[in-house]
Design a protein around this motif. Structure first.
Motif: not given
Length: 107
Positions: A80-85, A89-92, A36-39, A67-75
């Motif tokens: 975040l990964f899609l945002y960085l792709i 420019m934000d990463l640079r 959340v802080a990064f986005l 998906v299983s609730p235990q995989w929600s952190s992966l989602v």
């Protein structure tokens, strides 16, 4: 700041007495807060950070439908990964800020 820290410490002690204390009991909220802080951005308006938190909360809740609730952190990390792709420019800018701080230019 000291009063807020004291109140958080007292709340942690009371919660620890109520629930079983484990070393990894705060991992999940920290991961979500990082995303959340990064986005939302740490230098932006509070409403933007709030909307980012609402968006991540909705993504985490609705991901339990597919998906299983235990995989929600992966989602959440996938968002975040899609945002960085999509916004490299934000990463640079982050890398440039780290380099200028390391050289002493950030102060």
């Amino acid at each position: 700041f000291a009063l807020g820290s004291l109140l958080c410490g007292v709340a942690g002690i009371l919660q620890g007495a109520r629930f079983a204390v484990q070393p990894d009991m705060g991992d999940r909220p920290v991961v979500i807060a990082f995303v959340v802080a990064f986005l939302g951005g740490t230098q932006s308006r509070p409403i933007i950070v709030g909307l980012a938190g609402l968006f991540i909360g909705m993504v985490e809740s609705l991901s339990g439908l597919w998906v299983s609730p235990q995989w929600s952190s992966l989602v959440v990390f996938s968002v975040l990964f899609l945002y960085l792709i999509l916004h490299p420019m934000d990463l640079r800018a982050l890398k440039a800020g780290m380099l200028s701080t390391a050289r002493g230019g950030g102060r």
